[in-house]
Design an enzyme around this catalytic site. Structure first.
Site, PDB file in Angstrom:
ATOM      1  N   ASP A  79      -9.831  21.735  40.671  1.00 21.07           N
ATOM      2  CA  ASP A  79     -10.983  20.732  40.740  1.00 21.07           C
ATOM      3  C   ASP A  79     -10.847  19.525  42.573  1.00 21.07           C
ATOM      4  O   ASP A  79      -9.712  19.588  42.469  1.00 21.07           O
ATOM      5  CB  ASP A  79     -12.059  20.545  39.327  1.00 21.07           C
ATOM      6  CG  ASP A  79     -13.086  20.328  40.049  1.00 21.07           C
ATOM      7  OD1 ASP A  79     -14.165  20.606  41.276  1.00 21.07           O
ATOM      8  OD2 ASP A  79     -13.988  19.156  39.914  1.00 21.07           O
TER       9      ASP A  79
ATOM     10  N   ASN B  94     -20.069  29.789  40.548  1.00 16.31           N
ATOM     11  CA  ASN B  94     -19.579  29.049  42.098  1.00 16.31           C
ATOM     12  C   ASN B  94     -20.443  30.099  42.937  1.00 16.31           C
ATOM     13  O   ASN B  94     -20.920  29.951  43.975  1.00 16.31           O
ATOM     14  CB  ASN B  94     -17.790  29.028  41.910  1.00 16.31           C
ATOM     15  CG  ASN B  94     -17.399  28.656  41.453  1.00 16.31           C
ATOM     16  OD1 ASN B  94     -16.030  28.750  40.735  1.00 16.31           O
ATOM     17  ND2 ASN B  94     -18.412  26.753  41.403  1.00 16.31           N
TER      18      ASN B  94
HETATM   19  C1  IPE Z   1     -13.719  24.573  38.363  1.00 17.74           C
HETATM   20  O1  IPE Z   1     -14.465  24.004  39.211  1.00 17.74           O
HETATM   21  C2  IPE Z   1     -14.341  26.049  38.685  1.00 17.74           C
HETATM   22  C3  IPE Z   1     -13.114  26.384  40.009  1.00 17.74           C
HETATM   23  C4  IPE Z   1     -11.803  25.793  39.963  1.00 17.74           C
HETATM   24  C5  IPE Z   1     -12.474  27.237  40.287  1.00 17.74           C
HETATM   25  P1  IPE Z   1     -16.159  23.763  39.088  1.00 17.74           P
HETATM   26  O2  IPE Z   1     -16.134  22.839  40.609  1.00 17.74           O
HETATM   27  O3  IPE Z   1     -16.858  24.982  39.509  1.00 17.74           O
HETATM   28  O4  IPE Z   1     -16.756  22.574  37.783  1.00 17.74           O
HETATM   29  P2  IPE Z   1     -18.605  22.010  38.002  1.00 17.74           P
HETATM   30  O5  IPE Z   1     -19.385  22.236  38.500  1.00 17.74           O
HETATM   31  O6  IPE Z   1     -17.554  20.577  37.865  1.00 17.74           O
HETATM   32  O7  IPE Z   1     -17.993  22.014  36.499  1.00 17.74           O
HETATM   33  C1  IPE Z   2     -12.567  23.437  43.478  1.00 20.74           C
HETATM   34  O1  IPE Z   2     -12.866  22.068  44.348  1.00 20.74           O
HETATM   35  C2  IPE Z   2     -12.444  24.582  44.055  1.00 20.74           C
HETATM   36  C3  IPE Z   2     -13.804  25.700  43.597  1.00 20.74           C
HETATM   37  C4  IPE Z   2     -14.581  25.242  42.298  1.00 20.74           C
HETATM   38  C5  IPE Z   2     -14.033  26.968  44.007  1.00 20.74           C
HETATM   39  P1  IPE Z   2     -14.325  22.066  44.421  1.00 20.74           P
HETATM   40  O2  IPE Z   2     -15.150  22.840  45.537  1.00 20.74           O
HETATM   41  O3  IPE Z   2     -15.652  21.780  43.553  1.00 20.74           O
HETATM   42  O4  IPE Z   2     -14.039  20.659  44.884  1.00 20.74           O
HETATM   43  P2  IPE Z   2     -15.527  19.525  44.392  1.00 20.74           P
HETATM   44  O5  IPE Z   2     -15.836  19.431  42.858  1.00 20.74           O
HETATM   45  O6  IPE Z   2     -17.286  19.627  44.849  1.00 20.74           O
HETATM   46  O7  IPE Z   2     -15.234  17.820  45.224  1.00 20.74           O
HETATM   47 MG    MG Z   3     -15.990  21.648  41.672  1.00 25.92          MG
END
Ligand code: IPE
Ligand code: IPE
Ligand code: MG
Length: 259
Positions: free
Chosen positions: A36, A84
């Site tokens: 993340d 997502n």
């Molecule tokens: C978790 O991250 C999903 C992945 C790393 C693929 P998110 O960014 O989607 O999670 P939340 O929304 O912060 O809980």
């Molecule tokens: C994790 O990074 C990747 C996915 C969930 C696909 P994020 O895209 O959630 O990055 P942040 O949490 O918005 O910084």
């Molecule tokens: Mg995230």
């Protein structure tokens, strides 16, 4: 074999004193990572969120190489969740294409590295060429005996549990199974992770302390490890730190210390 794997591991990992010092007898069997912070990494650099995802893909390679060098048995990464899809279509498209491109690019090297890849999630909802490529990659590496590398894509822990419940209910309905026979073993075997061991260590980068629908059933007794470092900035050194920390944990599984 050791030399072959070692030769290909990044010097960054091999040269670390922490790597040499790691107690190999206390490594997790199954390590899972919630990657993340890609978006925040990009924002901090005044880049588009997509640039963060691209940088994150480079980190995946580094961490997989570290896992190979350390001979970790199982590594599972959370690539895209069932939630997502709520993101703007352009971002979703970018992530899916990135997965396709990097997979195409890395398939030969992963195979040479003796990696065995597997995809977890609702793969039938991926665009057809990606769906086919995931199948091709799995088939190509199915005889490999090195790191079992699982990529959770369009994966949700609740979705997986529902999927398992439905498939078990179908078997009961068809008279294949009786309700009394449903146990943990049958449930395990009905999950996308069939045949994989439970999660020992769950790492989350990016500073949030939650599991975000990842491996809910399989992480029942996982040790949790969090870092504020965003995924693109995550390094083999931090990975080794997490593994070292895991080696110090006292796991009781509901029982008592056997000290
Ligand atoms: C978790 O991250 C999903 C992945 C790393 C693929 P998110 O960014 O989607 O999670 P939340 O929304 O912060 O809980
Ligand atoms: C994790 O990074 C990747 C996915 C969930 C696909 P994020 O895209 O959630 O990055 P942040 O949490 O918005 O910084
Ligand atoms: Mg995230």
């Amino acid at each position: 074999m050791w030399n072959r794997l070692f030769k290909r591991a990044p010097r960054e990992v091999m040269d670390l004193p922490e790597f040499q010092e790691l107690d190999r007898s206390r490594l997790p069997v199954h390590t899972a990572i919630i990657m993340d912070g890609n978006g925040r990494w990009a924002k901090g650099r005044e880049l588009l969120r997509t640039a963060g995802h691209a940088a994150g893909a480079d980190t995946v390679k580094k961490i997989l190489k570290a896992a190979i060098a350390l001979e970790l048995p199982v590594l599972t990464i959370y690539m895209f969740s069932t939630e997502n899809w709520k993101r703007p279509p352009a971002e979703v498209d970018f992530i899916m294409r990135l997965l396709f491109d990097r997979l195409m690019q890395e398939i030969d090297e992963m195979d040479e590295d003796n990696v065995k890849i597997r995809f977890l999630g609702r793969l039938d909802e991926l665009f057809p060429a990606l769906r086919e490529l995931t199948q091709k990659a799995e088939d190509r590496m199915k005889g490999n005996t090195g790191v079992q590398f699982n990529v959770a894509v369009n994966y949700g822990g609740q979705d997986e549990i529902l999927h398992a419940a439905k498939s078990i209910a179908r078997r009961v309905q068809q008279g294949e199974l009786s309700t009394e026979d449903i146990d943990g073993k049958i449930f395990d075997a009905s999950l996308y992770t069939e045949g994989l061991p439970p999660v020992d260590l769950l790492i989350r980068t990016g500073g949030d302390m939650r599991v975000s629908n990842f491996l809910l059933w399989q992480s029942a007794y996982a040790e949790l490890w969090f870092t504020d470092t965003t995924w693109p900035d995550f390094t083999p050194l931090l990975f080794v730190e997490a593994l070292k920390d895991f080696g110090k944990r006292n796991r009781r599984f509901g029982g008592l210390d056997n000290k």
